[in-house]
Design a protein around this motif. Structure first.
Motif, mmCIF file in Angstrom:
data_model
loop_
_atom_site.group_PDB
_atom_site.id
_atom_site.type_symbol
_atom_site.label_atom_id
_atom_site.label_comp_id
_atom_site.label_asym_id
_atom_site.label_seq_id
_atom_site.Cartn_x
_atom_site.Cartn_y
_atom_site.Cartn_z
ATOM 1 N N ARG A 1 -14.827 2.773 5.348
ATOM 2 C CA ARG A 1 -14.120 1.625 5.841
ATOM 3 C C ARG A 1 -12.938 1.857 6.666
ATOM 4 O O ARG A 1 -11.784 1.855 6.290
ATOM 5 C CB ARG A 1 -13.443 0.792 4.585
ATOM 6 N N ARG B 1 -11.686 12.123 -0.901
ATOM 7 C CA ARG B 1 -12.935 11.105 -0.553
ATOM 8 C C ARG B 1 -14.043 11.867 -0.939
ATOM 9 O O ARG B 1 -15.029 11.195 -1.587
ATOM 10 C CB ARG B 1 -12.577 10.769 1.050
ATOM 11 N N ARG C 1 -6.421 2.843 -6.843
ATOM 12 C CA ARG C 1 -7.025 1.549 -6.645
ATOM 13 C C ARG C 1 -8.238 1.626 -5.466
ATOM 14 O O ARG C 1 -9.145 1.103 -5.718
ATOM 15 C CB ARG C 1 -5.726 0.540 -6.152
ATOM 16 N N GLN C 2 -7.853 2.433 -4.538
ATOM 17 C CA GLN C 2 -8.964 2.558 -3.650
ATOM 18 C C GLN C 2 -10.145 3.241 -4.065
ATOM 19 O O GLN C 2 -11.123 2.984 -3.975
ATOM 20 C CB GLN C 2 -8.452 3.572 -2.291
ATOM 21 N N SER D 1 -12.228 0.922 -5.899
ATOM 22 C CA SER D 1 -13.095 -0.068 -4.924
ATOM 23 C C SER D 1 -14.130 0.564 -4.501
ATOM 24 O O SER D 1 -15.255 0.124 -4.290
ATOM 25 C CB SER D 1 -12.090 -0.723 -4.140
ATOM 26 N N GLU D 2 -13.957 2.021 -4.158
ATOM 27 C CA GLU D 2 -14.975 2.694 -3.541
ATOM 28 C C GLU D 2 -16.171 3.128 -4.400
ATOM 29 O O GLU D 2 -17.239 3.047 -4.083
ATOM 30 C CB GLU D 2 -14.532 4.194 -3.044
ATOM 31 N N ALA E 1 1.005 -1.180 -0.013
ATOM 32 C CA ALA E 1 -0.059 -0.304 0.040
ATOM 33 C C ALA E 1 0.982 1.181 0.049
ATOM 34 O O ALA E 1 1.903 1.447 0.869
ATOM 35 C CB ALA E 1 -0.796 0.077 1.229
ATOM 36 N N LEU F 1 -7.525 9.192 -1.268
ATOM 37 C CA LEU F 1 -7.566 7.685 -1.742
ATOM 38 C C LEU F 1 -6.835 7.709 -3.130
ATOM 39 O O LEU F 1 -6.593 8.511 -4.060
ATOM 40 C CB LEU F 1 -9.235 7.512 -2.173
ATOM 41 N N SER F 2 -6.003 6.575 -3.205
ATOM 42 C CA SER F 2 -5.217 6.169 -4.417
ATOM 43 C C SER F 2 -6.343 5.807 -5.396
ATOM 44 O O SER F 2 -7.527 5.641 -5.122
ATOM 45 C CB SER F 2 -4.416 4.974 -3.936
#
Length: 185
Positions: free
Chosen positions: A77, A58, A21-22, A25-26, A7, A18-19
């Motif tokens: 999360r 975010r 990837r994050q 996924s969100e 990470a 957030l990256s």
């Protein structure tokens, strides 16, 4: 054995971001490709980190999820959501064009009810557009409602206000209140 990806940490000062990837996924996306496309379209604005890594607010990702999928944003999360991000979430209407409510803030923002009430009150008090959208939705402003209707008589309320004026530091205000109190007897 397959090596797992470590990470990557966000740049200093952007710990809540957030990256790619994050963010994917969100949003419920299988890959980061769509995130790059949103960036090119101007729907997401990145902050660049180490080696050019992209980090997204975010609040922007949550707002984009509401627009793209028409579903509520996911529950937080394990990361703390800032007050600014919660206010940004409140500013964005639901997919159906309805303003977000206090319940939406708890469910979508993943915060406690007490914190959500504070943020919601602040939003309604300081954002005139927010109050207008709540009134248009027919909800009014339930959290900003005044105290229950006054049960005391108007003469009693006036007397109490004059007594409060007797504590004023200005001697002229005290003298005027005293004269009016003498007249009511």
């Amino acid at each position: 054995m397959i090596a797992s990806r470590k990470a990557v940490r966000p740049p200093s000062g952007y710990e809540g971001h957030l990256s790619r990837r994050q963010a994917a996924s969100e949003l419920g996306l299988p890959s980061e490709f769509k995130i790059r496309q949103f960036e090119r379209e101007g729907r997401l604005r990145p902050v660049r980190g180490v080696m050019g890594s992209a980090w997204y607010s975010r609040a922007e990702v949550l707002a984009l999820r509401a627009v793209v999928r028409g579903t509520p944003a996911p529950v937080n999360r394990g990361q703390r959501v800032s007050d600014g991000e919660l206010l940004a979430l409140l500013r964005h209407e639901k997919a159906a064009g309805q303003p977000r409510s206090l319940v939406d803030l708890v469910v979508e923002g993943g915060v406690s009810i007490a914190r959500a009430e504070k943020i919601y009150r602040f939003w309604l008090k300081h954002d005139e557009e927010a109050l207008a959208t709540q009134v248009r939705a027919g909800r009014g402003a339930p959290l900003l409602a005044k105290e229950p209707s006054e049960r005391r008589a108007s003469t009693r309320i006036e007397r109490d206000s004059l007594i409060a004026q007797m504590r004023d530091p200005d001697p002229r205000v005290r003298a005027t209140a005293f004269e009016r109190l003498k007249q009511t007897r």
